[in-house]
Scaffold this motif. Structure first.
Motif, short mmCIF file in Angstrom:
data_model
loop_
_atom_site.label_atom_id
_atom_site.label_comp_id
_atom_site.label_asym_id
_atom_site.label_seq_id
_atom_site.Cartn_x
_atom_site.Cartn_y
_atom_site.Cartn_z
N ASP A 19 38.18 57.43 -51.25
CA ASP A 19 39.46 56.78 -51.00
C ASP A 19 40.37 56.95 -52.20
O ASP A 19 40.89 58.03 -52.43
CB ASP A 19 39.25 55.30 -50.62
CG ASP A 19 38.15 54.64 -51.45
OD1 ASP A 19 37.96 55.03 -52.62
OD2 ASP A 19 37.50 53.72 -50.93
N GLY B 149 33.75 53.63 -50.27
CA GLY B 149 34.28 52.53 -51.05
C GLY B 149 33.98 52.63 -52.52
O GLY B 149 32.87 52.33 -52.96
N VAL C 43 28.93 50.57 -46.77
CA VAL C 43 30.22 50.08 -47.25
C VAL C 43 30.13 48.58 -47.55
O VAL C 43 29.51 47.84 -46.78
CB VAL C 43 31.33 50.39 -46.21
CG1 VAL C 43 31.04 49.75 -44.85
CG2 VAL C 43 32.70 49.98 -46.71
N PRO C 44 30.69 48.13 -48.66
CA PRO C 44 31.28 48.90 -49.75
C PRO C 44 30.22 49.49 -50.65
O PRO C 44 29.39 48.76 -51.21
CB PRO C 44 32.14 47.87 -50.48
CG PRO C 44 31.44 46.56 -50.23
CD PRO C 44 30.82 46.67 -48.87
#
Length: 221
Positions: free
Chosen positions: A189, A168, A142-143
């Motif tokens: 997400d 991400g 991440v990211p």
């Protein structure tokens, strides 16, 4: 193509992530919104066969409200910055997994002792190798969108054998590449959840679920 890590038959002492995560390959990252705004989107995703979710760790009451309704039909983990004091609450709530950020060894040891599989965050190959060598159950990249769509291929070459969970900004093309590289699972997400928690409209969310699951089916074919 890199060999996929077999999380179900580990003999190295690492904790296994839930079957729902390993089988479906998707963890839906729920946004930091009131619990009431999460209910319809979660219900829609479960109906569309998305069964693994992660919530911000900080809001205990929201977590418990979601768990009370959806525990039997899904697996629910937490993400974010955690401290040792958080761990007992995760145990009490029977949280399925953790995606800690900036976790120190004490937090990771507490999660391990509590039987909660954890994927601490890392980004560079050096960080990923260090987290895995320290005994992480998986490594949360991440990211993930800081690298190109081929970053999963790079990491599996430079950190071989590591169970990776990118998170991400992973779009459909990057999702395919991460799965082909052998990622244990992929956190989605906005790409999946979108604005369904803000406007309460789940028709587009259902379409995104179907699209994502088709990508996974194609990858498994």
């Amino acid at each position: 193509m890199s060999a996929e890590v077999d999380d179900s038959s580990r003999t190295d002492g690492r904790l296994a992530f839930p079957d729902e995560v390993v089988a479906t390959k998707i963890i839906a990252v729920l946004p930091d919104v009131p619990g009431a705004d999460l209910m319809a989107p979660i219900e829609a995703m479960i109906q569309e066969k998305v069964r693994a979710f992660t919530l911000p760790v900080a809001d205990v009451e929201r977590r418990r409200a979601v768990l009370k309704i959806y525990r039997r039909r899904s697996v629910i983990g937490v993400y974010g910055v955690m401290c040792v004091e958080d761990v007992q609450g995760l145990v009490d709530d029977r949280v399925a997994f953790a995606l800690p950020v900036a976790a120190n060894r004490e937090v990771l040891d507490s999660l391990r002792q509590a039987g909660i599989p954890a994927a601490p965050d890392a980004l560079t190959p050096t960080e990923v190798r260090a987290a895995w060598d320290a005994g992480a159950d998986a490594v949360q990249v991440v990211p993930a969108d800081m690298g190109s769509a081929s970053y999963g291929d790079i990491l599996t070459r430079m950190a071989p054998g590591t169970a990776l969970i990118p998170r991400g900004g992973v779009g459909s093309y990057a999702l395919r590449r991460w799965l082909a590289a052998g990622a244990l699972a992929v956190c989605l997400d906005d790409v999946l959840v979108g604005d369904a928690c803000e406007d309460g409209i789940v028709s587009a969310l259902r379409e995104r679920c179907r699209s994502v699951l088709q990508v996974i089916a194609d990858a498994n074919a």
